[in-house]
Design a protein around this motif. Structure first.
Motif, mmCIF file in Angstrom:
data_model
loop_
_atom_site.group_PDB
_atom_site.id
_atom_site.type_symbol
_atom_site.label_atom_id
_atom_site.label_comp_id
_atom_site.label_asym_id
_atom_site.label_seq_id
_atom_site.Cartn_x
_atom_site.Cartn_y
_atom_site.Cartn_z
ATOM 1 N N THR A 150 0.354 94.596 31.054
ATOM 2 C CA THR A 150 0.876 93.623 32.023
ATOM 3 C C THR A 150 0.600 94.065 33.456
ATOM 4 N N ASP A 151 0.588 95.369 33.680
ATOM 5 C CA ASP A 151 0.279 95.875 35.021
ATOM 6 C C ASP A 151 -1.137 95.477 35.430
ATOM 7 N N LYS A 152 -2.082 95.625 34.526
ATOM 8 C CA LYS A 152 -3.481 95.324 34.847
ATOM 9 C C LYS A 152 -3.737 93.825 34.927
ATOM 10 N N VAL A 153 -3.135 93.053 34.027
ATOM 11 C CA VAL A 153 -3.461 91.632 33.914
ATOM 12 C C VAL A 153 -2.625 90.769 34.852
ATOM 13 N N PHE A 154 -1.341 91.072 34.980
ATOM 14 C CA PHE A 154 -0.451 90.207 35.758
ATOM 15 C C PHE A 154 0.024 90.855 37.060
ATOM 16 N N GLY A 155 0.217 92.154 37.041
ATOM 17 C CA GLY A 155 0.731 92.815 38.241
ATOM 18 C C GLY A 155 2.119 92.354 38.636
ATOM 19 N N ILE A 156 2.892 91.883 37.673
ATOM 20 C CA ILE A 156 4.233 91.359 37.946
ATOM 21 C C ILE A 156 5.254 92.495 37.876
ATOM 22 N N TYR A 157 6.018 92.631 38.949
ATOM 23 C CA TYR A 157 7.142 93.567 39.006
ATOM 24 C C TYR A 157 8.262 92.909 39.803
ATOM 25 N N PRO A 158 9.488 93.341 39.590
ATOM 26 C CA PRO A 158 9.961 94.318 38.622
ATOM 27 C C PRO A 158 9.844 93.802 37.184
ATOM 28 N N LEU A 159 10.042 94.737 36.242
ATOM 29 C CA LEU A 159 10.167 94.427 34.825
ATOM 30 C C LEU A 159 11.553 94.851 34.370
ATOM 31 N N TRP A 160 12.141 94.059 33.485
ATOM 32 C CA TRP A 160 13.456 94.419 32.934
ATOM 33 C C TRP A 160 13.272 95.110 31.600
ATOM 34 N N LEU A 161 14.020 96.174 31.352
ATOM 35 C CA LEU A 161 13.999 96.906 30.094
ATOM 36 C C LEU A 161 15.398 96.855 29.483
ATOM 37 N N CYS A 162 15.483 96.427 28.226
ATOM 38 C CA CYS A 162 16.786 96.320 27.577
ATOM 39 C C CYS A 162 16.679 96.723 26.111
ATOM 40 N N PRO A 163 17.318 97.819 25.713
ATOM 41 C CA PRO A 163 17.261 98.239 24.310
ATOM 42 C C PRO A 163 18.160 97.363 23.442
ATOM 43 N N LEU A 164 17.697 97.083 22.217
ATOM 44 C CA LEU A 164 18.387 96.133 21.348
ATOM 45 C C LEU A 164 18.459 96.628 19.906
ATOM 46 N N ARG A 165 19.597 96.372 19.277
ATOM 47 C CA ARG A 165 19.692 96.538 17.820
ATOM 48 C C ARG A 165 19.082 95.309 17.164
ATOM 49 N N GLN A 166 18.282 95.525 16.132
ATOM 50 C CA GLN A 166 17.650 94.410 15.452
ATOM 51 C C GLN A 166 18.622 93.713 14.500
#
Length: 555
Positions: free
Chosen positions: A380-396
């Protein structure tokens, strides 16, 4: 002018301090078999009103079923970034189901209609010192939307998706029958309808689990200097049983923060109290970035409970900054203060749809194995360059499911490993062909890395490709068993008509004037005001909670 003092503040002090936390409830009243009644005399009228509304919905659904016509639901609001396809034809209106019918302190449960938004839900439960285990970060997301969609939040590393905190639901099936579903009653439907975007029936009532609320969330911002460090840190902190909330923000490949939260009634004397509800308060993500820039080590703050839960509302995480880019306006403390009423999520979503700009944004939540998350961020950094990014850990969720899932198992060979949600939200390529191609490439890359996307946003998969990711045999069997084949399927509800999308991007409002800059944006704002979203944003319960002395802590 700010909202008036809410009714639940008595004599200048919140009812939190005047109500006994363990209020006594009489035994449940019995009513029709499909669900239980309420425990207070005042609530009896609400039960009656609820039953009459469900009867009307059931009758309407049955009529469509008898005519063999498909229909769609009008809920009254949306936080989806898919453009709505609802017209005034073949609609079942459930918008009146918008009440909290009961909070039971003995059982620690709430009986809630599906169109209750998160801020109103928290406003009611917190009166009794209780809060839902999973609360969606946007105040306007509804209980029904949390069940029918996929809602994974910063407490989901511990509790799972929002539907995992539900005891039972009442549902109107596609043939008009009213049923109750739980782990013990129609468990296949209870599990299968979660995340199935309303394609198996119409949810009309939910019993939610609650937990003891605290006055604060002790929040720590842990700086990280690489994607790998952020992912490793998240994996580590989710193993801490003392934590209640975990998420992260990547501002670039070399700057980010992992954010941990622990509920407590005792303020850390070495940490300041920080709020995010008032126009003069900072936007949360900017505040976190400022904190990690000024200090090399962790920063600890005490955030009042409700303010923590809805900390991302102002600015919609950071999507609100796109509006400043669109209108070519300065983005600073003054302009954010001046335009505060327009950058709350209720207002933003309505304006986003009405303006046609939702068709130009890549707003996607993407679930990946922890093992491939860094590769995805590189992409995504190379293709979109969109920031910020959200990170959220999840139980499946257990399989099969319509929720996003990744097929990585723990060492025991039975338990699914946690996964990481990456929020990618920003403008896509301006040309329609490039925009569609970018989305298709994103979907392919995601699959190659063992990931899946949320279904609230644009979905470009071909039908056979879509069903390679989900258990179609299981899903179709549920549709047959519960007479739901007359309803639009999941794929029918989420697919994008690519040709129509390209035309819409060129002329989103069908007008050469209104469809151009800046008129499409101004039109979106006007429609949001006309729709009532502006008033809803101004009177949002969490903004009232943030005003003044909600927990006896003065500004």
């Amino acid at each position: 002018m700010r909202p008036h003092t809410p009714a639940w503040v008595a004599h200048g002090r919140p009812i939190w301090f005047t109500f006994p936390v363990q209020q006594t409830f009489s035994p449940f009243l019995q009513r029709r078999k499909s669900t239980r009644g309420l425990s207070t005399a005042k609530a009896g009228a609400s039960v009656y009103s609820h039953d009459r509304a469900v009867e009307r919905i059931s009758t309407s659904v049955r009529e469509f079923y008898d005519r063999k016509q498909k229909f769609r639901i009008f809920h009254g609001s949306t936080n989806s970034t898919r453009q709505s396809t609802v017209t005034h034809k073949n609609i079942v209106d459930t918008s009146s189901l918008s009440h909290v019918l009961e909070v039971n302190t003995e059982k620690q449960t709430a009986l809630v209609e599906p169109n209750v938004p998160m801020d109103r839900l928290v406003e009611e439960t917190i009166k009794y010192g209780l809060v839902p285990p999973v609360v969606m970060e946007f105040p306007g997301i509804t209980v029904g939307g949390g069940y029918a969609g996929t809602s994974g939040e910063s407490s989901s590393f511990k509790h799972g998706f929002f539907n995992r905190t539900i005891n039972y639901i009442e549902m109107v099936l596609a043939d008009g029958e009213v049923v109750r579903c739980s782990e013990n009653e129609k468990p296949d439907l209870f599990h299968g309808a979660a995340g199935a975007v309303g394609s198996l029936g119409v949810t009309t009532l939910v019993e939610l689990q609650l937990r003891q609320a605290k006055k604060y969330v002790e929040t720590v911002y842990h700086p990280v200097s690489s994607v790998a460090e952020a992912i490793e840190k998240i994996e580590k902190v989710t193993m801490d049983p003392e934590l209640d909330y975990v998420d992260g923000i990547l501002y670039s490949k070399t700057q980010g923060a992992v954010i941990t939260g622990r509920m407590t009634d005792i303020p850390n004397q070495n940490a300041r109290v920080q709020r995010f509800s008032d126009a003069k308060d900072p936007w949360f993500y900017l505040h976190v970035q400022d904190a990690i820039t000024k200090r090399s080590g962790p920063t600890t703050e005490m955030i009042p409970m409700a303010e923590y839960l809805f900390r991302y509302d102002r600015g919609g995480f950071w999507v609100g900054a796109l509006a400043f880019d669109y209108f070519k306006m300065p983005f600073n403390d003054y302009t954010r203060w001046w335009l505060d009423d327009f950058v709350h999520t209720r207002m933003m979503y309505t304006a986003l749809h009405a303006s046609g700009q939702s068709k130009k944004c890549i707003i996607q939540d993407l679930a990946l194995p922890f093992s491939t998350a860094e590769q995805f961020v590189d992409y995504t950094d190379k293709v979109f360059g969109i920031y910020p990014l959200w990170l959220c850990p999840l139980r499946q969720s257990q399989l099969p499911t319509m929720h996003p899932h990744v097929n990585e198992m723990e060492a025991d060979g039975h338990s699914l490993k946690p996964m990481l949600n990456i929020g990618l939200w920003g403008f896509g390529p301006p040309q329609p062909d490039d925009f569609v191609q970018a989305n298709r490439d994103l979907e392919r890359k995601l699959r190659a890395l063992g990931g899946m996307k949320w279904l609230y946003a644009q979905t470009y998969y071909a039908e056979d490709e879509f069903w390679q990711m989900y258990d179609r045999k299981w899903y179709d069997a549920l549709r047959e068993k519960y007479n739901a084949t007359s309803l639009p399927s999941v794929y029918e509800k989420v697919k994008v008509d690519v040709n129509a999308e390209k035309l819409a991007m060129n002329a989103p409002l069908g007008s050469s004037l209104v469809g151009t800059w800046p008129f499409s944006g101004l039109y979106g704002i006007k429609k949001a005001i006309d729709s009532g979203a502006y008033l809803q944003a101004r009177t949002s319960a969490w903004r009232s909670i943030g005003e003044g002395d909600r927990f006896g802590i003065n500004r």
